[in-house]
Design a protein around this motif. Structure first.
Motif, PDB file in Angstrom:
ATOM      1  N   LEU A 229      65.290 120.057  12.610  1.00  0.00           N
ATOM      2  CA  LEU A 229      65.491 118.789  12.232  1.00  0.00           C
ATOM      3  C   LEU A 229      66.870 118.065  12.582  1.00  0.00           C
ATOM      4  O   LEU A 229      67.175 117.263  13.146  1.00  0.00           O
ATOM      5  CB  LEU A 229      65.043 118.253  10.751  1.00  0.00           C
TER       6      LEU A 229
ATOM      7  N   ASP B 191      51.285 120.118   7.628  1.00  0.00           N
ATOM      8  CA  ASP B 191      52.034 119.397   6.778  1.00  0.00           C
ATOM      9  C   ASP B 191      52.031 120.386   5.421  1.00  0.00           C
ATOM     10  O   ASP B 191      50.890 121.202   5.030  1.00  0.00           O
ATOM     11  CB  ASP B 191      51.446 118.091   6.255  1.00  0.00           C
TER      12      ASP B 191
ATOM     13  N   VAL C  93      62.851 124.971   9.950  1.00  0.00           N
ATOM     14  CA  VAL C  93      62.642 123.543   9.831  1.00  0.00           C
ATOM     15  C   VAL C  93      63.894 122.619   9.772  1.00  0.00           C
ATOM     16  O   VAL C  93      63.997 121.759  10.340  1.00  0.00           O
ATOM     17  CB  VAL C  93      61.672 123.095   8.559  1.00  0.00           C
TER      18      VAL C  93
ATOM     19  N   ARG D 178      54.906 115.786  11.574  1.00  0.00           N
ATOM     20  CA  ARG D 178      54.442 116.755  10.685  1.00  0.00           C
ATOM     21  C   ARG D 178      55.741 117.749  10.361  1.00  0.00           C
ATOM     22  O   ARG D 178      56.410 118.008  11.331  1.00  0.00           O
ATOM     23  CB  ARG D 178      53.336 117.801  11.410  1.00  0.00           C
ATOM     24  N   LEU D 179      56.062 118.016   8.813  1.00  0.00           N
ATOM     25  CA  LEU D 179      57.088 118.493   8.553  1.00  0.00           C
ATOM     26  C   LEU D 179      57.137 120.161   9.108  1.00  0.00           C
ATOM     27  O   LEU D 179      58.240 120.510   9.520  1.00  0.00           O
ATOM     28  CB  LEU D 179      57.267 118.702   7.291  1.00  0.00           C
TER      29      LEU D 179
ATOM     30  N   LEU E   5      65.329 114.137   7.044  1.00  0.00           N
ATOM     31  CA  LEU E   5      64.115 113.471   7.198  1.00  0.00           C
ATOM     32  C   LEU E   5      64.253 112.195   6.835  1.00  0.00           C
ATOM     33  O   LEU E   5      63.671 111.153   7.783  1.00  0.00           O
ATOM     34  CB  LEU E   5      63.204 114.054   6.206  1.00  0.00           C
TER      35      LEU E   5
ATOM     36  N   ILE F 227      66.881 119.267   4.611  1.00  0.00           N
ATOM     37  CA  ILE F 227      65.810 118.834   5.043  1.00  0.00           C
ATOM     38  C   ILE F 227      65.610 117.452   4.626  1.00  0.00           C
ATOM     39  O   ILE F 227      65.175 116.590   5.544  1.00  0.00           O
ATOM     40  CB  ILE F 227      64.641 119.593   4.444  1.00  0.00           C
ATOM     41  N   GLU F 228      65.742 117.076   3.462  1.00  0.00           N
ATOM     42  CA  GLU F 228      65.669 115.691   2.938  1.00  0.00           C
ATOM     43  C   GLU F 228      66.744 114.667   3.592  1.00  0.00           C
ATOM     44  O   GLU F 228      66.300 113.612   4.061  1.00  0.00           O
ATOM     45  CB  GLU F 228      65.921 115.729   1.246  1.00  0.00           C
TER      46      GLU F 228
ATOM     47  N   CYS G 249      57.982 110.189   7.308  1.00  0.00           N
ATOM     48  CA  CYS G 249      57.481 111.469   6.789  1.00  0.00           C
ATOM     49  C   CYS G 249      58.213 111.634   5.225  1.00  0.00           C
ATOM     50  O   CYS G 249      57.479 112.314   4.157  1.00  0.00           O
ATOM     51  CB  CYS G 249      57.863 112.539   7.705  1.00  0.00           C
ATOM     52  N   HIS G 250      59.473 111.403   5.188  1.00  0.00           N
ATOM     53  CA  HIS G 250      60.269 111.315   4.106  1.00  0.00           C
ATOM     54  C   HIS G 250      59.458 110.628   2.967  1.00  0.00           C
ATOM     55  O   HIS G 250      59.475 111.156   1.573  1.00  0.00           O
ATOM     56  CB  HIS G 250      61.783 111.027   4.212  1.00  0.00           C
TER      57      HIS G 250
ATOM     58  N   LEU H  48      56.787 112.270   0.958  1.00  0.00           N
ATOM     59  CA  LEU H  48      57.101 113.713  -0.141  1.00  0.00           C
ATOM     60  C   LEU H  48      56.652 113.536  -1.349  1.00  0.00           C
ATOM     61  O   LEU H  48      57.006 112.223  -1.887  1.00  0.00           O
ATOM     62  CB  LEU H  48      58.521 114.149   0.159  1.00  0.00           C
TER      63      LEU H  48
END
Length: 201
Positions: free
Chosen positions: A193, A82, A189, A75-76, A17, A13-14, A24-25, A28
Motif C-alpha cells: 500500500l 478480501d 500488505v 482487494r486488501l 487505505l 494499513i488503515e 476499501c477502507h 472495514l
C-alpha cells in the motif's frame, strides 16, 4: 518493517487505505466480538495465533464489495483476496470440511476420517497438494477469499510453523506456506500500500 507492534502495523494499513483506497477502507468492519474469537477456538479446538486474534480485534474482516458496473473492487490481501469476518471464516471452514466428505465414496469414508486424523497430527507447514481427493483439515481456518472459491488459510496445527498462512484453490492448496504468520502477511500488505501511495504522488 519486521517485528513492529501490531497496532503500528495496522495503523500503517488503515492510514494508506484511507488515502489510496477509501472504498476499501469504508468496507472495514468494526472489531470482532470477543465471543466470536472464543467460538473460533472452540470450533477448531485450537488457540488462535496472536496476530490473527489481534487482526480480528482490530477489524472483523470487510463487508462485501459492491462495485459499480465495469469497476474492479480493490482487494486488501494478495491473490485478489478480501479478509473474512470470523463468522464467515467458520462458515467457510465447515463448507470445505463437508466438501472433502461429499467427494469421497461411502466405502472410503472411514479411511478418509483416519487419514484426516493422521494428517491433523502432522506439524503445521506439512501439506498435501498432489492428493487426488481435495483435502481440508479441521485445523485449517480460512482467513480470506477471492470470491471464486480460492483464498488463504491459517494452519493451526502444532509445530514451529503454527499460524502460517497458506494459499488454496478450489481443489488443492500450495505446497508451502506463503507467509510464516499473519503479521508478516499484513506487513507485506502495508508495504504494498505504501508503494502504491508513493507511485501515486
Amino acid at each position: 518493517m519486521a517485528g513492529e507492534p501490531f497496532d503500528v502495523l495496522w495503523s500503517r494499513i488503515e492510514r494508506r487505505l484511507a488515502r489510496s483506497a477509501p472504498a476499501c477502507h469504508a468496507r472495514l468492519n468494526p472489531p470482532a466480538d470477543p465471543a466470536a474469537l472464543l467460538r473460533a477456538e472452540q470450533e477448531t479446538g485450537r488457540p488462535l495465533p496472536g496476530g490473527l486474534a489481534a487482526w480480528w480485534r482490530a477489524a472483523d474482516g470487510v463487508s462485501p464489495a459492491r462495485p459499480s458496473l465495469g469497476e474492479t473492487p480493490f482487494r486488501l490481501l494478495p491473490y485478489g483476496c478480501d479478509p473474512y469476518p470470523v463468522a464467515e471464516a467458520l462458515t467457510r471452514r465447515k463448507l470445505y470440511l463437508r466438501s472433502s466428505h461429499d467427494t469421497v465414496p461411502p466405502p472410503l469414508a472411514a479411511p478418509l476420517e483416519a487419514w484426516l486424523a493422521r494428517c491433523g497430527q502432522d506439524p503445521a507447514g506439512t501439506y498435501y497438494p498432489y492428493d487426488a481427493t481435495p483435502l481440508w483439515l479441521p485445523q485449517w481456518l480460512p482467513v480470506g477469499g477471492d470470491g471464486l472459491g480460492g483464498g488463504l488459510f491459517v494452519d493451526l496445527r502444532a509445530g514451529d510453523q503454527y499460524g502460517c498462512v497458506v494459499r488454496h484453490g478450489t481443489t488443492s492448496h500450495g505446497p508451502n506456506p506463503s507467509w510464516p504468520n499473519i503479521e508478516t502477511l499484513l506487513a507485506h500488505v502495508a508495504d504494498t500500500l505504501e508503494d502504491l501511495d508513493r507511485d501515486g504522488d
